[in-house]
Design a protein around this motif. Structure first.
Motif, PDB file in Angstrom:
ATOM      1  N   HIS A 116      32.015  35.450  34.180  1.00 21.60           N
ATOM      2  CA  HIS A 116      32.489  35.365  32.506  1.00 21.60           C
ATOM      3  C   HIS A 116      32.366  36.422  31.941  1.00 21.60           C
ATOM      4  O   HIS A 116      33.077  36.586  30.806  1.00 21.60           O
ATOM      5  CB  HIS A 116      31.623  34.161  31.921  1.00 21.60           C
ATOM      6  CG  HIS A 116      32.085  32.982  32.680  1.00 21.60           C
ATOM      7  ND1 HIS A 116      33.311  32.223  32.236  1.00 21.60           N
ATOM      8  CD2 HIS A 116      31.621  32.200  33.414  1.00 21.60           C
ATOM      9  CE1 HIS A 116      33.505  30.940  32.797  1.00 21.60           C
ATOM     10  NE2 HIS A 116      32.226  30.948  33.472  1.00 21.60           N
ATOM     11  N   HIS A 117      31.581  37.618  32.276  1.00 20.97           N
ATOM     12  CA  HIS A 117      31.359  38.824  31.443  1.00 20.97           C
ATOM     13  C   HIS A 117      31.627  39.959  32.178  1.00 20.97           C
ATOM     14  O   HIS A 117      31.323  41.040  31.334  1.00 20.97           O
ATOM     15  CB  HIS A 117      29.804  38.449  30.891  1.00 20.97           C
ATOM     16  CG  HIS A 117      29.560  37.431  30.052  1.00 20.97           C
ATOM     17  ND1 HIS A 117      30.348  36.964  28.885  1.00 20.97           N
ATOM     18  CD2 HIS A 117      29.026  36.100  30.235  1.00 20.97           C
ATOM     19  CE1 HIS A 117      29.895  35.737  28.475  1.00 20.97           C
ATOM     20  NE2 HIS A 117      28.864  35.217  29.509  1.00 20.97           N
ATOM     21  N   GLY A 118      32.161  39.951  33.268  1.00 16.70           N
ATOM     22  CA  GLY A 118      32.160  41.173  34.124  1.00 16.70           C
ATOM     23  C   GLY A 118      33.504  41.768  34.122  1.00 16.70           C
ATOM     24  O   GLY A 118      33.759  42.796  34.872  1.00 16.70           O
ATOM     25  N   GLY A 119      34.678  41.245  33.580  1.00 15.60           N
ATOM     26  CA  GLY A 119      35.998  41.616  33.519  1.00 15.60           C
ATOM     27  C   GLY A 119      36.853  41.315  34.803  1.00 15.60           C
ATOM     28  O   GLY A 119      37.737  41.785  34.710  1.00 15.60           O
ATOM     29  N   TRP A 120      36.097  40.251  35.444  1.00 17.13           N
ATOM     30  CA  TRP A 120      36.998  39.919  36.710  1.00 17.13           C
ATOM     31  C   TRP A 120      37.776  38.787  36.506  1.00 17.13           C
ATOM     32  O   TRP A 120      37.636  38.032  35.510  1.00 17.13           O
ATOM     33  CB  TRP A 120      35.785  39.441  37.713  1.00 17.13           C
ATOM     34  CG  TRP A 120      35.155  40.682  38.349  1.00 17.13           C
ATOM     35  CD1 TRP A 120      34.217  41.369  37.623  1.00 17.13           C
ATOM     36  CD2 TRP A 120      35.098  41.107  39.778  1.00 17.13           C
ATOM     37  NE1 TRP A 120      33.594  42.087  38.460  1.00 17.13           N
ATOM     38  CE2 TRP A 120      34.074  42.052  39.832  1.00 17.13           C
ATOM     39  CE3 TRP A 120      35.739  40.789  40.906  1.00 17.13           C
ATOM     40  CZ2 TRP A 120      33.888  42.634  41.044  1.00 17.13           C
ATOM     41  CZ3 TRP A 120      35.409  41.436  42.066  1.00 17.13           C
ATOM     42  CH2 TRP A 120      34.578  42.373  42.045  1.00 17.13           C
ATOM     43  N   THR A 121      38.872  38.650  37.237  1.00 11.29           N
ATOM     44  CA  THR A 121      39.559  37.550  37.286  1.00 11.29           C
ATOM     45  C   THR A 121      39.439  36.708  38.585  1.00 11.29           C
ATOM     46  O   THR A 121      39.649  37.265  39.441  1.00 11.29           O
ATOM     47  CB  THR A 121      40.978  37.943  37.129  1.00 11.29           C
ATOM     48  OG1 THR A 121      41.331  38.811  35.952  1.00 11.29           O
ATOM     49  CG2 THR A 121      42.145  36.801  37.017  1.00 11.29           C
ATOM     50  N   VAL A 122      39.263  35.328  38.284  1.00  4.84           N
ATOM     51  CA  VAL A 122      38.918  34.424  39.318  1.00  4.84           C
ATOM     52  C   VAL A 122      40.070  33.128  39.073  1.00  4.84           C
ATOM     53  O   VAL A 122      40.169  32.761  38.363  1.00  4.84           O
ATOM     54  CB  VAL A 122      37.733  34.071  39.275  1.00  4.84           C
ATOM     55  CG1 VAL A 122      37.122  33.167  40.412  1.00  4.84           C
ATOM     56  CG2 VAL A 122      36.669  35.295  39.249  1.00  4.84           C
ATOM     57  N   VAL A 123      40.661  33.064  40.317  1.00  4.51           N
ATOM     58  CA  VAL A 123      41.490  32.165  40.380  1.00  4.51           C
ATOM     59  C   VAL A 123      41.517  31.298  41.806  1.00  4.51           C
ATOM     60  O   VAL A 123      40.907  31.978  42.814  1.00  4.51           O
ATOM     61  CB  VAL A 123      43.174  32.547  40.554  1.00  4.51           C
ATOM     62  CG1 VAL A 123      43.309  33.076  39.207  1.00  4.51           C
ATOM     63  CG2 VAL A 123      43.513  33.347  41.580  1.00  4.51           C
ATOM     64  N   GLN A 124      41.822  30.105  42.030  1.00  4.15           N
ATOM     65  CA  GLN A 124      41.728  29.246  43.163  1.00  4.15           C
ATOM     66  C   GLN A 124      43.275  29.247  43.645  1.00  4.15           C
ATOM     67  O   GLN A 124      44.056  28.608  42.826  1.00  4.15           O
ATOM     68  CB  GLN A 124      41.248  27.857  43.131  1.00  4.15           C
ATOM     69  CG  GLN A 124      39.691  27.797  42.728  1.00  4.15           C
ATOM     70  CD  GLN A 124      38.983  26.509  43.054  1.00  4.15           C
ATOM     71  OE1 GLN A 124      39.630  25.906  44.265  1.00  4.15           O
ATOM     72  NE2 GLN A 124      38.115  26.474  42.437  1.00  4.15           N
ATOM     73  N   LEU A 125      43.341  29.622  44.779  1.00  5.56           N
ATOM     74  CA  LEU A 125      44.577  29.771  45.426  1.00  5.56           C
ATOM     75  C   LEU A 125      45.444  28.366  45.566  1.00  5.56           C
ATOM     76  O   LEU A 125      44.659  27.491  46.410  1.00  5.56           O
ATOM     77  CB  LEU A 125      44.822  30.552  46.735  1.00  5.56           C
ATOM     78  CG  LEU A 125      44.440  31.936  46.677  1.00  5.56           C
ATOM     79  CD1 LEU A 125      44.686  32.733  48.115  1.00  5.56           C
ATOM     80  CD2 LEU A 125      45.161  32.664  45.470  1.00  5.56           C
TER      81      LEU A 125
END
Ligand SMILES: [Zn+2]
Length: 99
Positions: free
Chosen positions: A43-52
């Protein structure tokens, strides 16, 4: 469900991959266990997370620099889909309701 993390799911937060306030559903294909540290990073580290989609729970993390990591669940979620009309069994007399 974060790259390199070995925290058991029983000690994790259950995270909405697409946040609830962004319209994410509370459903198996939008939930993943994250330890408190990785939850904060997501939430705060600049990562993008998606479920395929249709992957049974594979989560893709993309770092702020664009490097991608795929995280496979220990056990995949079954992927269900609605049967196409041509796949549905036609009703017949021997399949009549038993009442
Ligand atoms: Zn973690």
């Amino acid at each position: 469900m974060a790259p390199g993390c070995v925290m058991p799911a029983s000690r994790c937060d259950i995270d909405h991959t697409v946040a609830w306030f962004d319209g994410g559903n509370t459903s198996a294909d939008n939930l993943a266990p994250l330890c408190a540290g990785h939850h904060t990073v997501k939430h705060h580290g600049g990562w993008t997370v998606v479920q395929l989609p249709d992957s049974g729970g594979v989560v893709e993390w993309t770092s702020p620099y664009g490097r991608r990591y795929l995280v496979e669940p220990e056990r995949r979620m079954p992927v269900f889909r609605a049967a196409e009309p041509s796949e549905r069994a036609a009703p017949s007399d021997d399949r009549a309701a038993p009442f």
